[in-house]
Motif scaffolding. Structure first.
Motif: not given
Length: 135
Positions: A2-3, A28-30, A124-125, A130-131
């Motif tokens: 996202l970043k 879109e990203t996730y 931050c998101l 990811k984790r």
């Protein structure tokens, strides 16, 4: 993730506000699968809900966590409270506040607007997503 999408100028052509950039970009990203009607829910959160209170970028990030980690309701989730707390503390540590007014004062620029605020919320998101999703 996202970043990188936000850094590439995502949403600038559509004049998305800070909350919209995070929610639309995360969709879109996730691959959240949010409809255009669902995406509109972020509109009123821009500019700290229009009164420079809680930052729109970070409130939209909380929306994303809710979509990803709540199956039914918050009280039935064993993660959302801790993930939201982590997100807010991480963001506040990096930016000095989660409130729009001081964020604008300290980080908004004439030419880039609130890009730093939005990019940091995305960062931050991304770290949490990811984790938690092992990406």
């Amino acid at each position: 993730m996202l970043k990188a999408l936000i850094e590439s100028g995502f949403g600038n052509d559509r004049k998305l506000n800070c909350a919209e950039k995070i929610l639309y970009g995360a969709n879109e990203t996730y691959d959240l699968g949010l409809s255009s009607d669902a995406l509109k829910l972020a509109a009123g959160f821009g500019g700290g809900m229009a009164v420079e209170e809680a930052c729109g970028a970070i409130t939209a990030a909380v929306m994303v966590l809710s979509k990803l980690f709540v199956e039914d309701t918050a009280h039935k989730s064993n993660k959302i409270k801790n993930l939201t707390t982590e997100l807010l503390y991480s963001y506040e540590t990096k930016m000095g506040s989660i409130i729009c007014k001081p964020l604008k004062k300290n980080h908004r620029s004439l030419f880039k607007g609130c890009d730093k605020v939005i990019i940091t919320a995305a960062e931050c998101l991304d770290e949490i997503v990811k984790r938690e999703l092992n990406l």
